[in-house]
Design a protein around this motif. Structure first.
Motif, PDB file in Angstrom:
ATOM      1  N   ALA A   1       0.864  -1.113   0.080  1.00 53.09           N
ATOM      2  CA  ALA A   1       0.126  -0.077   0.025  1.00 53.09           C
ATOM      3  C   ALA A   1       0.892   1.471  -0.012  1.00 53.09           C
ATOM      4  CB  ALA A   1      -0.603  -0.078   1.134  1.00 53.09           C
ATOM      5  N   ALA A   2       1.897   1.236   0.541  1.00 52.28           N
ATOM      6  CA  ALA A   2       2.871   2.274   0.634  1.00 52.28           C
ATOM      7  C   ALA A   2       3.579   2.520  -0.652  1.00 52.28           C
ATOM      8  CB  ALA A   2       3.883   2.351   1.781  1.00 52.28           C
ATOM      9  N   LEU A   3       3.999   1.578  -1.434  1.00 49.97           N
ATOM     10  CA  LEU A   3       4.559   1.699  -2.437  1.00 49.97           C
ATOM     11  C   LEU A   3       3.487   2.441  -3.436  1.00 49.97           C
ATOM     12  CD1 LEU A   3       6.773   1.334  -4.480  1.00 49.97           C
ATOM     13  CD2 LEU A   3       6.535  -0.909  -4.908  1.00 49.97           C
ATOM     14  N   THR A   4       2.397   1.732  -3.445  1.00 47.31           N
ATOM     15  CA  THR A   4       1.238   2.039  -4.683  1.00 47.31           C
ATOM     16  C   THR A   4       1.060   3.640  -4.332  1.00 47.31           C
ATOM     17  OG1 THR A   4       0.480  -0.336  -4.608  1.00 47.31           O
ATOM     18  CG2 THR A   4      -0.995   1.549  -5.427  1.00 47.31           C
ATOM     19  N   GLU A   5       0.839   4.062  -3.088  1.00 46.56           N
ATOM     20  CA  GLU A   5       0.576   5.328  -2.635  1.00 46.56           C
ATOM     21  C   GLU A   5       1.445   6.193  -3.216  1.00 46.56           C
ATOM     22  OE1 GLU A   5      -1.585   8.671  -1.596  1.00 46.56           O
ATOM     23  OE2 GLU A   5      -2.368   6.668  -1.970  1.00 46.56           O
ATOM     24  N   ALA A   6       2.906   5.830  -2.802  1.00 43.87           N
ATOM     25  CA  ALA A   6       3.977   6.783  -3.416  1.00 43.87           C
ATOM     26  C   ALA A   6       3.847   7.272  -4.929  1.00 43.87           C
ATOM     27  CB  ALA A   6       5.136   6.261  -3.015  1.00 43.87           C
ATOM     28  N   VAL A   7       3.550   5.968  -5.856  1.00 49.12           N
ATOM     29  CA  VAL A   7       3.628   6.104  -7.347  1.00 49.12           C
ATOM     30  C   VAL A   7       2.363   7.015  -7.637  1.00 49.12           C
ATOM     31  CG1 VAL A   7       3.205   5.117  -9.288  1.00 49.12           C
ATOM     32  CG2 VAL A   7       4.876   4.004  -7.320  1.00 49.12           C
ATOM     33  N   ARG A   8       1.114   6.545  -6.915  1.00 52.62           N
ATOM     34  CA  ARG A   8      -0.041   7.315  -7.165  1.00 52.62           C
ATOM     35  C   ARG A   8       0.053   8.951  -6.955  1.00 52.62           C
ATOM     36  NH1 ARG A   8      -3.170   4.950  -4.024  1.00 52.62           N
ATOM     37  NH2 ARG A   8      -3.882   3.307  -5.275  1.00 52.62           N
ATOM     38  N   ALA A   9       0.574   9.060  -5.585  1.00 54.69           N
ATOM     39  CA  ALA A   9       0.833  10.536  -5.231  1.00 54.69           C
ATOM     40  C   ALA A   9       1.739  11.325  -6.191  1.00 54.69           C
ATOM     41  CB  ALA A   9       1.359  10.650  -4.000  1.00 54.69           C
ATOM     42  N   ALA A  10       2.664  10.933  -6.887  1.00 52.17           N
ATOM     43  CA  ALA A  10       3.654  11.305  -7.852  1.00 52.17           C
ATOM     44  C   ALA A  10       3.098  11.843  -9.173  1.00 52.17           C
ATOM     45  CB  ALA A  10       4.815  10.561  -7.903  1.00 52.17           C
ATOM     46  N   VAL A  11       2.167  11.274  -9.376  1.00 51.46           N
ATOM     47  CA  VAL A  11       1.369  11.431 -10.830  1.00 51.46           C
ATOM     48  C   VAL A  11       0.588  12.131 -10.847  1.00 51.46           C
ATOM     49  CG1 VAL A  11       0.440  10.157 -12.749  1.00 51.46           C
ATOM     50  CG2 VAL A  11       2.133   9.119 -11.422  1.00 51.46           C
ATOM     51  N   ARG A  12       0.657  13.154 -11.892  1.00 49.56           N
ATOM     52  CA  ARG A  12      -0.280  14.491 -11.963  1.00 49.56           C
ATOM     53  C   ARG A  12      -1.119  13.976 -13.349  1.00 49.56           C
ATOM     54  NH1 ARG A  12       3.860  18.933 -11.439  1.00 49.56           N
ATOM     55  NH2 ARG A  12       5.189  17.219 -12.125  1.00 49.56           N
TER      56      ARG A  12
END
Length: 220
Positions: free
Chosen positions: A70-81
């Motif tokens: 979940a932490a890895l997925t959230e890091a990727v999701r948060a970086a994408v605009r």
């Protein structure tokens, strides 16, 4: 003993300490060899308290996998605009992926290597994360294809296959980067984009590779 150092604190904070310790020990020794005594000692709690909070070693491992995924997925999701071009979105996501896996090598080892080698229950947890990553990349490629007059006829299966290939390459490159002292997350990000998006760029321009003896599928 670890139990002698136990202090009263919120349950969520105590559980975080236990999961932090479990991730470190499992990454270091592997799930089978990981000792609940050692996990409890590193967390600064008693072994019975670990069982009270997390029921069993299997449940503890599952909780570790879910948290790290979940932490890895959230890091990727948060970086994408979402408003940016597809290649920039992918670049931002790729950078976030390699930065996170480099900064959290134990978590990556647990969610990618350990989870996949200790039975279907744990592999399913890692597969859920991978499926989310593939869906994300599939959407980016599909968006880029719709924007290109040369590639609007890419089939759904072909787009998903490209996404699977890209995610698989990212996973392998993360493993290599984390075990190669001279490799960096920034280098890994650029390598993957040069390997993957350069080829996708040709595809979006209508330039398809064809096997020897087969007429080129490039479009004017």
């Amino acid at each position: 003993m670890g139990g002698g150092r136990t202090k009263r604190m919120p349950r969520a904070e105590r559980e975080r300490q236990m999961l932090d310790a479990a991730v470190e020990i499992i990454a270091r020794h592997g799930y089978t060899a990981a000792s609940m005594d050692e996990i409890a000692e590193l967390a600064g709690v008693s072994k019975p308290l670990v069982y009270l909070y997390l029921n069993s070693k299997d449940d503890l491992f599952t909780a570790c996998i879910r948290r790290e995924a979940a932490a890895l997925t959230e890091a990727v999701r948060a970086a994408v605009r979402p408003g940016l071009p597809a290649d920039r979105q992918l670049w931002d996501g790729v950078q976030a992926f390699f930065t996170y896996t480099a900064e959290h090598p134990d978590g990556w080892t647990v969610v990618h290597l350990q989870a996949r080698t200790h039975g279907p229950r744990f592999a399913a947890e890692a597969d859920a994360m991978r499926a989310e990553m593939i869906a994300f990349v599939t959407r980016l490629i599909a968006t880029a294809a719709l924007e290109s007059p040369h590639s609007r006829d890419l089939s759904t299966r072909e787009i998903e296959g490209l996404a699977v290939a890209l995610v698989g390459a990212a996973e392998s490159l993360a493993d290599w980067t984390n075990t190669t002292p001279t490799a960096t997350a920034a280098q890994a990000s650029a390598t993957l984009m040069n390997f993957a998006w350069s080829g996708l760029g040709n595809l979006m321009s209508g330039n398809r590779w064809a096997p020897p003896g087969v007429a080129s599928a490039a479009r004017p």
